[in-house]
Design a protein around this motif. Structure first.
Motif, short mmCIF file in Angstrom:
data_model
loop_
_atom_site.label_atom_id
_atom_site.label_comp_id
_atom_site.label_asym_id
_atom_site.label_seq_id
_atom_site.Cartn_x
_atom_site.Cartn_y
_atom_site.Cartn_z
N SER A 158 0.81 -1.22 0.00
CA SER A 158 0.00 0.00 0.00
C SER A 158 0.84 1.27 0.00
O SER A 158 0.39 2.31 -0.46
CB SER A 158 -0.94 0.01 1.21
OG SER A 158 -0.21 0.10 2.43
N TYR A 177 -9.26 2.33 -9.69
CA TYR A 177 -7.94 2.55 -9.11
C TYR A 177 -8.03 2.92 -7.64
O TYR A 177 -8.97 3.61 -7.23
CB TYR A 177 -7.20 3.65 -9.87
CG TYR A 177 -6.63 3.19 -11.19
CD1 TYR A 177 -5.43 2.49 -11.24
CD2 TYR A 177 -7.31 3.43 -12.38
CE1 TYR A 177 -4.91 2.04 -12.43
CE2 TYR A 177 -6.80 2.98 -13.59
CZ TYR A 177 -5.59 2.29 -13.61
OH TYR A 177 -5.08 1.84 -14.80
N ALA A 178 -7.04 2.47 -6.87
CA ALA A 178 -6.92 2.86 -5.46
C ALA A 178 -5.46 3.22 -5.20
O ALA A 178 -4.55 2.45 -5.53
CB ALA A 178 -7.35 1.72 -4.55
N ASN A 193 -2.94 5.66 -2.31
CA ASN A 193 -2.81 6.56 -1.17
C ASN A 193 -1.59 7.45 -1.41
O ASN A 193 -0.45 6.99 -1.33
CB ASN A 193 -2.64 5.75 0.13
CG ASN A 193 -2.68 6.63 1.36
OD1 ASN A 193 -2.35 7.82 1.31
ND2 ASN A 193 -3.08 6.06 2.48
N LEU A 227 -4.37 1.19 2.38
CA LEU A 227 -5.43 1.28 1.38
C LEU A 227 -6.65 0.50 1.86
O LEU A 227 -6.52 -0.52 2.54
CB LEU A 227 -4.97 0.70 0.04
CG LEU A 227 -3.95 1.51 -0.76
CD1 LEU A 227 -3.45 0.68 -1.95
CD2 LEU A 227 -4.55 2.82 -1.24
N THR A 228 -7.84 0.97 1.46
CA THR A 228 -9.08 0.28 1.77
C THR A 228 -9.91 0.17 0.50
O THR A 228 -10.06 1.14 -0.24
CB THR A 228 -9.90 1.04 2.83
OG1 THR A 228 -9.12 1.17 4.02
CG2 THR A 228 -11.20 0.31 3.14
N ILE A 229 -10.44 -1.03 0.23
CA ILE A 229 -11.36 -1.24 -0.88
C ILE A 229 -12.72 -1.56 -0.26
O ILE A 229 -12.85 -2.55 0.47
CB ILE A 229 -10.88 -2.36 -1.81
CG1 ILE A 229 -9.56 -1.96 -2.47
CG2 ILE A 229 -11.93 -2.69 -2.86
CD1 ILE A 229 -8.92 -3.06 -3.31
N ASP A 230 -13.71 -0.73 -0.56
CA ASP A 230 -14.99 -0.81 0.13
C ASP A 230 -16.07 -1.56 -0.65
O ASP A 230 -17.26 -1.34 -0.43
CB ASP A 230 -15.51 0.61 0.43
CG ASP A 230 -14.64 1.32 1.45
OD1 ASP A 230 -14.18 0.66 2.39
OD2 ASP A 230 -14.43 2.53 1.30
N GLN A 259 -9.23 7.57 -14.40
CA GLN A 259 -10.41 6.89 -13.87
C GLN A 259 -11.67 7.36 -14.58
O GLN A 259 -12.54 6.55 -14.94
CB GLN A 259 -10.52 7.13 -12.37
CG GLN A 259 -11.67 6.35 -11.71
CD GLN A 259 -11.42 4.85 -11.74
OE1 GLN A 259 -10.54 4.35 -11.04
NE2 GLN A 259 -12.20 4.12 -12.55
#
Length: 258
Positions: free
Chosen positions: A149, A165-166, A168, A174-177, A219
């Motif tokens: 991350s 895309y994610a 920081n 990092l968080t994927i919700d 994105q």
């Protein structure tokens, strides 16, 4: 229809120039130890020489970039180059460089078939790069490194087959919700072949996302096109040159493979 390549090299390269006196700091893409052809920009310009036009967005040490291209880049490639100065290289993020590159592309051609975007601190293998060039679709790229991350740009595919895309920018967690089908480490090279959607994404960036990274444009573009019009292509060799140690790894690869 014109094929255009955009290379962004505007950044200050703070990690690359760490502990280096101010008068010895160098634009990362121009760094070499002896042979002036052993630079990131030279090798990448060789790869994108297929393009009809090449847009290079610089900022930090811009005069050095101009001087290098005039002295060391072969004439047939140099004639394709259009240099753009990003006067916000030190106070805006990477998105503004991409915005300027896309804007310049639309200014220099009224008949664009595709635009390839490459971050200028990368080294990738020719075979995988040619797969990107030869694709008839828009392209997302991925690399084989593990995902951490604090340094990776994450690309994942959600349950609706959308690519998200994610990242920081503070290099934290990092968080994927949402549920996802696949997750990758981004290869930081993209190809766009829907110019209407790209213009929409670029205009949206200028109006709403001016302080965002280049992922703000990217994105939005991939949100506007259908998943079936996207190819995901992996690199066999991929190095993001953040430090001089990374450069040594790249140079060894060149020595053994070029």
């Amino acid at each position: 229809m014109d094929k255009i390549a955009i290379i962004t090299v505007a950044g200050i390269s703070s990690r690359f120039n760490k502990d280096v006196p101010n008068d010895e700091m160098i634009l990362k893409c121009l760094y070499c130890q002896d042979n002036p052809e052993d630079t990131l920009i030279y090798r990448m310009l060789e790869k994108v020489s297929y393009a009809d036009k090449i847009v290079i967005v610089g900022g930090f040490k811009f005069d050095d970039l101009i001087d290098y291209i005039n002295k060391h880049i072969p004439e047939d490639i140099k004639d394709k180059c259009n240099l753009v100065y990003n006067d916000h290289f030190d106070d805006l993020s990477s998105g503004y460089s991409l915005y300027l590159g896309i804007e310049k592309s639309f200014n220099i051609s009224n008949d664009i078939g595709e635009i390839l975007f490459v971050e200028g601190d990368l080294d990738v293998d020719y075979e995988s790069f040619e797969n990107v060039i030869n694709s008839e679709n828009s392209v997302l790229t991925i690399n084989p490194e593990p995902i951490y991350s604090n340094k990776a740009v994450v690309l994942y595919q959600n349950e609706n087959d959308e690519f998200i895309y994610a990242f920081n920018s503070d290099h934290g967690l990092l968080t994927i919700d949402e549920p996802f089908k696949a997750i990758f480490n981004s290869g930081q090279i993209w190809k766009f072949n829907d110019m209407k959607s790209l213009k929409t994404a670029n205009d949206n960036f200028k109006e709403y996302l001016l302080y965002d990274t280049n992922l703000g444009i990217i994105q939005k573009y991939f949100d506007l096109i259908e998943p079936e019009n996207i190819d995901v292509i992996g690199f066999n060799h991929w190095v993001n040159c953040n430090t001089r140690k990374d450069y040594e790894i790249i140079k060894e690869y060149w020595r053994n493979n070029l």
